[in-house]
Motif scaffolding. Structure first.
Motif, PDB file in Angstrom:
ATOM      1  N   VAL A 192      11.181  14.468  14.615  1.00  0.00           N
ATOM      2  CA  VAL A 192      11.394  13.616  13.442  1.00  0.00           C
ATOM      3  C   VAL A 192      10.019  13.208  12.914  1.00  0.00           C
ATOM      4  O   VAL A 192       9.165  12.768  13.686  1.00  0.00           O
ATOM      5  CB  VAL A 192      12.228  12.359  13.759  1.00  0.00           C
ATOM      6  CG1 VAL A 192      12.399  11.507  12.501  1.00  0.00           C
ATOM      7  CG2 VAL A 192      13.590  12.738  14.321  1.00  0.00           C
ATOM      8  N   ASP A 193       9.823  13.357  11.605  1.00  0.00           N
ATOM      9  CA  ASP A 193       8.537  13.033  10.988  1.00  0.00           C
ATOM     10  C   ASP A 193       8.741  12.134   9.770  1.00  0.00           C
ATOM     11  O   ASP A 193       9.852  12.040   9.230  1.00  0.00           O
ATOM     12  CB  ASP A 193       7.812  14.316  10.566  1.00  0.00           C
ATOM     13  CG  ASP A 193       7.504  15.218  11.744  1.00  0.00           C
ATOM     14  OD1 ASP A 193       6.743  14.792  12.626  1.00  0.00           O
ATOM     15  OD2 ASP A 193       8.037  16.344  11.791  1.00  0.00           O
ATOM     16  N   TYR A 194       7.665  11.506   9.365  1.00  0.00           N
ATOM     17  CA  TYR A 194       7.652  10.620   8.202  1.00  0.00           C
ATOM     18  C   TYR A 194       6.467  11.016   7.331  1.00  0.00           C
ATOM     19  O   TYR A 194       5.335  11.119   7.829  1.00  0.00           O
ATOM     20  CB  TYR A 194       7.541   9.172   8.666  1.00  0.00           C
ATOM     21  CG  TYR A 194       7.320   8.158   7.561  1.00  0.00           C
ATOM     22  CD1 TYR A 194       8.389   7.676   6.811  1.00  0.00           C
ATOM     23  CD2 TYR A 194       6.047   7.665   7.279  1.00  0.00           C
ATOM     24  CE1 TYR A 194       8.195   6.735   5.810  1.00  0.00           C
ATOM     25  CE2 TYR A 194       5.850   6.725   6.282  1.00  0.00           C
ATOM     26  CZ  TYR A 194       6.927   6.265   5.552  1.00  0.00           C
ATOM     27  OH  TYR A 194       6.728   5.337   4.561  1.00  0.00           O
ATOM     28  N   ILE A 195       6.727  11.254   6.055  1.00  0.00           N
ATOM     29  CA  ILE A 195       5.678  11.654   5.111  1.00  0.00           C
ATOM     30  C   ILE A 195       5.423  10.488   4.172  1.00  0.00           C
ATOM     31  O   ILE A 195       6.297  10.120   3.375  1.00  0.00           O
ATOM     32  CB  ILE A 195       6.089  12.908   4.320  1.00  0.00           C
ATOM     33  CG1 ILE A 195       6.426  14.058   5.280  1.00  0.00           C
ATOM     34  CG2 ILE A 195       4.978  13.322   3.362  1.00  0.00           C
ATOM     35  CD1 ILE A 195       7.011  15.279   4.591  1.00  0.00           C
ATOM     36  N   ASP A 196       4.248   9.914   4.264  1.00  0.00           N
ATOM     37  CA  ASP A 196       3.924   8.717   3.477  1.00  0.00           C
ATOM     38  C   ASP A 196       3.484   9.096   2.065  1.00  0.00           C
ATOM     39  O   ASP A 196       2.332   9.446   1.833  1.00  0.00           O
ATOM     40  CB  ASP A 196       2.827   7.914   4.164  1.00  0.00           C
ATOM     41  CG  ASP A 196       2.483   6.644   3.391  1.00  0.00           C
ATOM     42  OD1 ASP A 196       3.306   6.221   2.550  1.00  0.00           O
ATOM     43  OD2 ASP A 196       1.402   6.075   3.635  1.00  0.00           O
ATOM     44  N   VAL A 197       4.426   9.040   1.132  1.00  0.00           N
ATOM     45  CA  VAL A 197       4.062   9.168  -0.282  1.00  0.00           C
ATOM     46  C   VAL A 197       3.955   7.790  -0.929  1.00  0.00           C
ATOM     47  O   VAL A 197       3.484   7.672  -2.060  1.00  0.00           O
ATOM     48  CB  VAL A 197       5.090  10.034  -1.060  1.00  0.00           C
ATOM     49  CG1 VAL A 197       5.182  11.429  -0.475  1.00  0.00           C
ATOM     50  CG2 VAL A 197       6.469   9.369  -1.103  1.00  0.00           C
ATOM     51  N   PHE A 198       4.384   6.757  -0.212  1.00  0.00           N
ATOM     52  CA  PHE A 198       4.392   5.401  -0.768  1.00  0.00           C
ATOM     53  C   PHE A 198       2.972   4.909  -1.053  1.00  0.00           C
ATOM     54  O   PHE A 198       2.649   4.509  -2.178  1.00  0.00           O
ATOM     55  CB  PHE A 198       5.103   4.452   0.201  1.00  0.00           C
ATOM     56  CG  PHE A 198       5.218   3.029  -0.286  1.00  0.00           C
ATOM     57  CD1 PHE A 198       6.302   2.620  -1.039  1.00  0.00           C
ATOM     58  CD2 PHE A 198       4.242   2.089   0.026  1.00  0.00           C
ATOM     59  CE1 PHE A 198       6.413   1.303  -1.490  1.00  0.00           C
ATOM     60  CE2 PHE A 198       4.336   0.774  -0.415  1.00  0.00           C
ATOM     61  CZ  PHE A 198       5.431   0.389  -1.174  1.00  0.00           C
ATOM     62  N   THR A 199       2.114   4.954  -0.047  1.00  0.00           N
ATOM     63  CA  THR A 199       0.767   4.400  -0.188  1.00  0.00           C
ATOM     64  C   THR A 199      -0.048   5.082  -1.280  1.00  0.00           C
ATOM     65  O   THR A 199      -0.658   4.394  -2.118  1.00  0.00           O
ATOM     66  CB  THR A 199       0.023   4.458   1.160  1.00  0.00           C
ATOM     67  OG1 THR A 199       0.816   3.797   2.161  1.00  0.00           O
ATOM     68  CG2 THR A 199      -1.334   3.794   1.061  1.00  0.00           C
ATOM     69  N   PRO A 200      -0.075   6.427  -1.344  1.00  0.00           N
ATOM     70  CA  PRO A 200      -0.868   7.069  -2.393  1.00  0.00           C
ATOM     71  C   PRO A 200      -0.333   6.845  -3.808  1.00  0.00           C
ATOM     72  O   PRO A 200      -1.046   7.132  -4.781  1.00  0.00           O
ATOM     73  CB  PRO A 200      -0.799   8.562  -2.028  1.00  0.00           C
ATOM     74  CG  PRO A 200      -0.421   8.595  -0.592  1.00  0.00           C
ATOM     75  CD  PRO A 200       0.464   7.408  -0.387  1.00  0.00           C
ATOM     76  N   MET A 201       0.890   6.334  -3.927  1.00  0.00           N
ATOM     77  CA  MET A 201       1.475   6.106  -5.250  1.00  0.00           C
ATOM     78  C   MET A 201       1.250   4.681  -5.752  1.00  0.00           C
ATOM     79  O   MET A 201       1.781   4.298  -6.791  1.00  0.00           O
ATOM     80  CB  MET A 201       2.969   6.437  -5.228  1.00  0.00           C
ATOM     81  CG  MET A 201       3.244   7.914  -4.964  1.00  0.00           C
ATOM     82  SD  MET A 201       5.001   8.340  -5.001  1.00  0.00           S
ATOM     83  CE  MET A 201       5.314   8.231  -6.770  1.00  0.00           C
ATOM     84  N   LEU A 202       0.440   3.917  -5.020  1.00  0.00           N
ATOM     85  CA  LEU A 202       0.084   2.562  -5.438  1.00  0.00           C
ATOM     86  C   LEU A 202      -1.346   2.556  -5.974  1.00  0.00           C
ATOM     87  O   LEU A 202      -2.207   3.300  -5.486  1.00  0.00           O
ATOM     88  CB  LEU A 202       0.181   1.596  -4.260  1.00  0.00           C
ATOM     89  CG  LEU A 202       1.572   1.373  -3.651  1.00  0.00           C
ATOM     90  CD1 LEU A 202       1.446   0.520  -2.396  1.00  0.00           C
ATOM     91  CD2 LEU A 202       2.516   0.728  -4.657  1.00  0.00           C
ATOM     92  N   ASP A 203      -1.610   1.706  -6.955  1.00  0.00           N
ATOM     93  CA  ASP A 203      -2.969   1.587  -7.472  1.00  0.00           C
ATOM     94  C   ASP A 203      -3.774   0.611  -6.611  1.00  0.00           C
ATOM     95  O   ASP A 203      -3.278   0.100  -5.578  1.00  0.00           O
ATOM     96  CB  ASP A 203      -2.970   1.183  -8.946  1.00  0.00           C
ATOM     97  CG  ASP A 203      -2.390  -0.206  -9.203  1.00  0.00           C
ATOM     98  OD1 ASP A 203      -2.300  -1.019  -8.251  1.00  0.00           O
ATOM     99  OD2 ASP A 203      -2.016  -0.488 -10.361  1.00  0.00           O
ATOM    100  N   ALA A 204      -5.004   0.330  -7.025  1.00  0.00           N
ATOM    101  CA  ALA A 204      -5.890  -0.523  -6.236  1.00  0.00           C
ATOM    102  C   ALA A 204      -5.357  -1.940  -6.084  1.00  0.00           C
ATOM    103  O   ALA A 204      -5.719  -2.652  -5.143  1.00  0.00           O
ATOM    104  CB  ALA A 204      -7.281  -0.546  -6.859  1.00  0.00           C
ATOM    105  N   ASP A 205      -4.491  -2.351  -6.996  1.00  0.00           N
ATOM    106  CA  ASP A 205      -3.901  -3.687  -6.939  1.00  0.00           C
ATOM    107  C   ASP A 205      -2.550  -3.706  -6.237  1.00  0.00           C
ATOM    108  O   ASP A 205      -1.860  -4.731  -6.228  1.00  0.00           O
ATOM    109  CB  ASP A 205      -3.754  -4.257  -8.345  1.00  0.00           C
ATOM    110  CG  ASP A 205      -5.100  -4.466  -9.025  1.00  0.00           C
ATOM    111  OD1 ASP A 205      -6.035  -4.930  -8.340  1.00  0.00           O
ATOM    112  OD2 ASP A 205      -5.226  -4.148 -10.225  1.00  0.00           O
ATOM    113  N   GLY A 206      -2.142  -2.570  -5.671  1.00  0.00           N
ATOM    114  CA  GLY A 206      -0.876  -2.514  -4.952  1.00  0.00           C
ATOM    115  C   GLY A 206       0.343  -2.367  -5.834  1.00  0.00           C
ATOM    116  O   GLY A 206       1.466  -2.630  -5.402  1.00  0.00           O
TER     117      GLY A 206
END
Length: 238
Positions: A192-206
């Protein structure tokens, strides 16, 4: 199996799931040992998608042992997904508007029948928008992996993180919580794996990066899919 017979089987399965009936002596696909029963499908319309997949298979046989992508509209709308990773055989079985629990109910039709080399799923947007909480979303994600591994032991299952979007900016807290629950569980599981697309889709201000989305603020544009192709491609070794 002939298309008509497959369609009749799917219709019967949907009826049984909606009424909560299961064959005597069998464990329903909607349940796992020691877990609460899975809620019914979120919409009866999915049976039409399952029939469409069967018709597509009859018209054009799918590749042998593909990498199956499934889940909601972010997968369904991914342009050229089946050619996005070079010569890797990919099959798109996304059905827009679906939730994790729908993928569990229809795991045979969207994944298991293809004997895939691995399964990647994107879901969670619609789950949270429908009122399900992060714990429910994570529980349904676990059920999906369990459903795949029950029939196909050792098959890798990867969860693409719930994406942050301008449309759902007010749900960032819920998305983070659901993603964290899934990621923490995935780290402790074999295959089972998790691919983090969440973090790279946020700007510098979150905040969600608006340039990655169509005008609706929810669905990805070409730039958004290019980012996903890079992140998912790294996981796939492409």
């Amino acid at each position: 199996m002939p298309f008509t017979l497959r369609l009749l089987r799917s219709l019967l399965a949907a009826t049984l799931l909606c009424t909560g009936i299961a064959g005597a002596g069998t464990l329903p696909a909607a349940a796992t040992p020691g877990a609460l029963p899975l809620d019914p499908v979120s919409s009866p319309a999915w049976i039409e998608d399952m029939a469409r997949f069967a018709a597509e298979d009859a018209a054009r046989p799918p590749p042998m042992r593909p990498v199956v992508f499934t889940g909601s509209s972010s997968v369904r709308m991914w342009p050229d997904l089946e050619r996005a990773f070079g010569d890797l055989p990919v099959l798109n079985r996304g059905f827009g508007g679906s939730q994790f629990r729908d993928a569990v109910h229809y795991a045979d039709e969207i994944a298991i029948r293809y004997r895939p080399r691995r399964v990647l799923i994107y879901s969670g947007d619609n789950d949270l928008m429908s009122g399900r909480n992060p714990a429910q979303v994570a529980a349904d994600a676990r059920r999906f992996a369990a459903r795949i591994h029950r029939e196909l032991p050792g098959t890798p299952v990867a969860f693409i993180a719930i994406k942050p979007s301008p449309f759902n900016a007010h749900r960032l807290g819920q998305q983070r919580e659901a993603n964290a629950l899934i990621a923490d569980w995935a780290r402790r599981q074999p295959d089972v794996d998790y691919i983090d697309v969440f973090t790279p889709m946020l700007d510098a201000d979150g905040r969600p990066r608006a340039e990655l989305f169509l005008a609706d603020g929810l669905h990805l544009n070409a730039q958004g899919y290019a980012l996903w192709r890079r992140l998912v491609g790294a996981y796939l070794g492409r």
